[in-house]
Structure formats: structure tokens, C-alpha cells
Scaffold this motif. Sequence first.
Motif, mmCIF file in Angstrom:
data_model
loop_
_atom_site.group_PDB
_atom_site.id
_atom_site.type_symbol
_atom_site.label_atom_id
_atom_site.label_comp_id
_atom_site.label_asym_id
_atom_site.label_seq_id
_atom_site.Cartn_x
_atom_site.Cartn_y
_atom_site.Cartn_z
ATOM 1 N N ASP A 1 0.811 -1.220 0.000
ATOM 2 C CA ASP A 1 0.000 0.000 0.000
ATOM 3 C C ASP A 1 0.844 1.271 0.000
ATOM 4 O O ASP A 1 0.361 2.335 -0.387
ATOM 5 N N GLU A 2 2.097 1.178 0.400
ATOM 6 C CA GLU A 2 2.972 2.344 0.456
ATOM 7 C C GLU A 2 3.795 2.529 -0.817
ATOM 8 O O GLU A 2 4.550 3.497 -0.924
ATOM 9 N N GLN A 3 3.669 1.625 -1.769
ATOM 10 C CA GLN A 3 4.431 1.709 -3.007
ATOM 11 C C GLN A 3 3.735 2.647 -4.001
ATOM 12 O O GLN A 3 2.503 2.672 -4.073
ATOM 13 N N PRO A 4 4.511 3.409 -4.772
ATOM 14 C CA PRO A 4 3.899 4.328 -5.726
ATOM 15 C C PRO A 4 3.100 3.616 -6.819
ATOM 16 O O PRO A 4 2.196 4.201 -7.411
ATOM 17 N N ASP A 5 3.424 2.362 -7.083
ATOM 18 C CA ASP A 5 2.711 1.567 -8.090
ATOM 19 C C ASP A 5 1.927 0.428 -7.433
ATOM 20 O O ASP A 5 1.940 -0.709 -7.908
ATOM 21 N N SER B 1 -1.101 -0.455 -7.442
ATOM 22 C CA SER B 1 -2.051 -1.200 -8.289
ATOM 23 C C SER B 1 -1.321 -2.254 -9.126
ATOM 24 O O SER B 1 -1.860 -3.346 -9.354
ATOM 25 N N ALA B 2 -0.101 -1.964 -9.578
ATOM 26 C CA ALA B 2 0.676 -2.961 -10.325
ATOM 27 C C ALA B 2 1.076 -4.112 -9.410
ATOM 28 O O ALA B 2 1.070 -5.279 -9.829
ATOM 29 N N TRP B 3 1.424 -3.802 -8.166
ATOM 30 C CA TRP B 3 1.732 -4.855 -7.183
ATOM 31 C C TRP B 3 0.511 -5.748 -6.985
ATOM 32 O O TRP B 3 0.633 -6.971 -6.978
ATOM 33 N N MET B 4 -0.649 -5.135 -6.811
ATOM 34 C CA MET B 4 -1.878 -5.912 -6.566
ATOM 35 C C MET B 4 -2.189 -6.805 -7.769
ATOM 36 O O MET B 4 -2.584 -7.956 -7.599
ATOM 37 N N VAL C 1 10.215 -7.438 -4.860
ATOM 38 C CA VAL C 1 10.368 -7.267 -3.411
ATOM 39 C C VAL C 1 11.832 -6.986 -3.079
ATOM 40 O O VAL C 1 12.126 -6.074 -2.313
ATOM 41 N N ARG C 2 12.738 -7.736 -3.639
ATOM 42 C CA ARG C 2 14.165 -7.538 -3.365
ATOM 43 C C ARG C 2 14.652 -6.193 -3.866
ATOM 44 O O ARG C 2 15.583 -5.623 -3.291
ATOM 45 N N GLY C 3 14.029 -5.658 -4.908
ATOM 46 C CA GLY C 3 14.438 -4.377 -5.454
ATOM 47 C C GLY C 3 14.002 -3.177 -4.641
ATOM 48 O O GLY C 3 14.549 -2.084 -4.795
ATOM 49 N N VAL C 4 13.030 -3.368 -3.744
ATOM 50 C CA VAL C 4 12.491 -2.254 -2.967
ATOM 51 C C VAL C 4 13.292 -2.002 -1.710
ATOM 52 O O VAL C 4 13.487 -0.863 -1.296
ATOM 53 N N ILE C 5 13.795 -3.032 -1.082
ATOM 54 C CA ILE C 5 14.395 -2.880 0.248
ATOM 55 C C ILE C 5 15.600 -3.804 0.429
ATOM 56 O O ILE C 5 15.658 -4.872 -0.196
ATOM 57 N N GLU C 6 16.501 -3.385 1.271
ATOM 58 C CA GLU C 6 17.646 -4.231 1.617
ATOM 59 C C GLU C 6 17.206 -5.392 2.501
ATOM 60 O O GLU C 6 16.273 -5.242 3.299
ATOM 61 N N PRO C 7 17.865 -6.546 2.407
ATOM 62 C CA PRO C 7 17.484 -7.685 3.257
ATOM 63 C C PRO C 7 17.837 -7.416 4.711
ATOM 64 O O PRO C 7 18.691 -6.608 5.028
ATOM 65 N N ARG C 8 17.124 -8.117 5.578
ATOM 66 C CA ARG C 8 17.457 -8.045 7.007
ATOM 67 C C ARG C 8 17.797 -9.430 7.496
ATOM 68 O O ARG C 8 17.564 -10.409 6.886
#
Length: 89
Positions: free
Chosen positions: A23-27, A29-32, A82-89
Motif C-alpha cells: 500500500d505504500e508503493q507508488p505503483d 495497483s501494479a503490485w496488486m 520485493v528484493r528491489g524495494v528494500i535491503e534484506p534483514r
Amino acid sequence: MKVVVSRSGGIAGIRRTWEVQVDEQPDASAWMALLDTLPWNDVATEAPQPDRYIYRIRCAPHEVVLGEQQVCGPWQDLIDRVRGVIEPR
């Protein structure tokens, strides 16, 4: 909605986890749209292969476990996003 991808196994056996709030991603609707195309209920259970990764993908109410050899098509697209949005923890 939250998507969590965990990768474990491989030669070193290190676990990495990536988490995205769709829900916090700019796209969003594409994620959904991508999440709606995934075959959540049609994943065959396969024995893990030695020294390969295992992926656990959670997006409530769904959860799947995929061997590295099963990661293709829309599953690969989701993991890459998913990997492109955030660094792994």
C-alpha cells in the motif's frame, strides 16, 4: 498489505528476509495485479535440492514455499520486485 520473502539454504545456509508494504508503493495497483496472478493454490511440493535456496513467500492469507528450481515466471517477478524495494534483514 504486506509481502514477505525469505530465502534460506544455499551453501552457507544464511537466511535473508525482504518485506514490502504494498500500500505504500507508488505503483500499488501494479503490485496488486501481480499478486492476483500468482498461482497460490497450485504450487507442487518438491523435495529441496542440495545447496539450493528455499523461498518462503507470505502475503496474508497466502503462504508458499518454493525450491529455487520452482522460482520462475510470476514468482520470479514478485521476488525480484520485493528484493528491489528494500535491503534484506
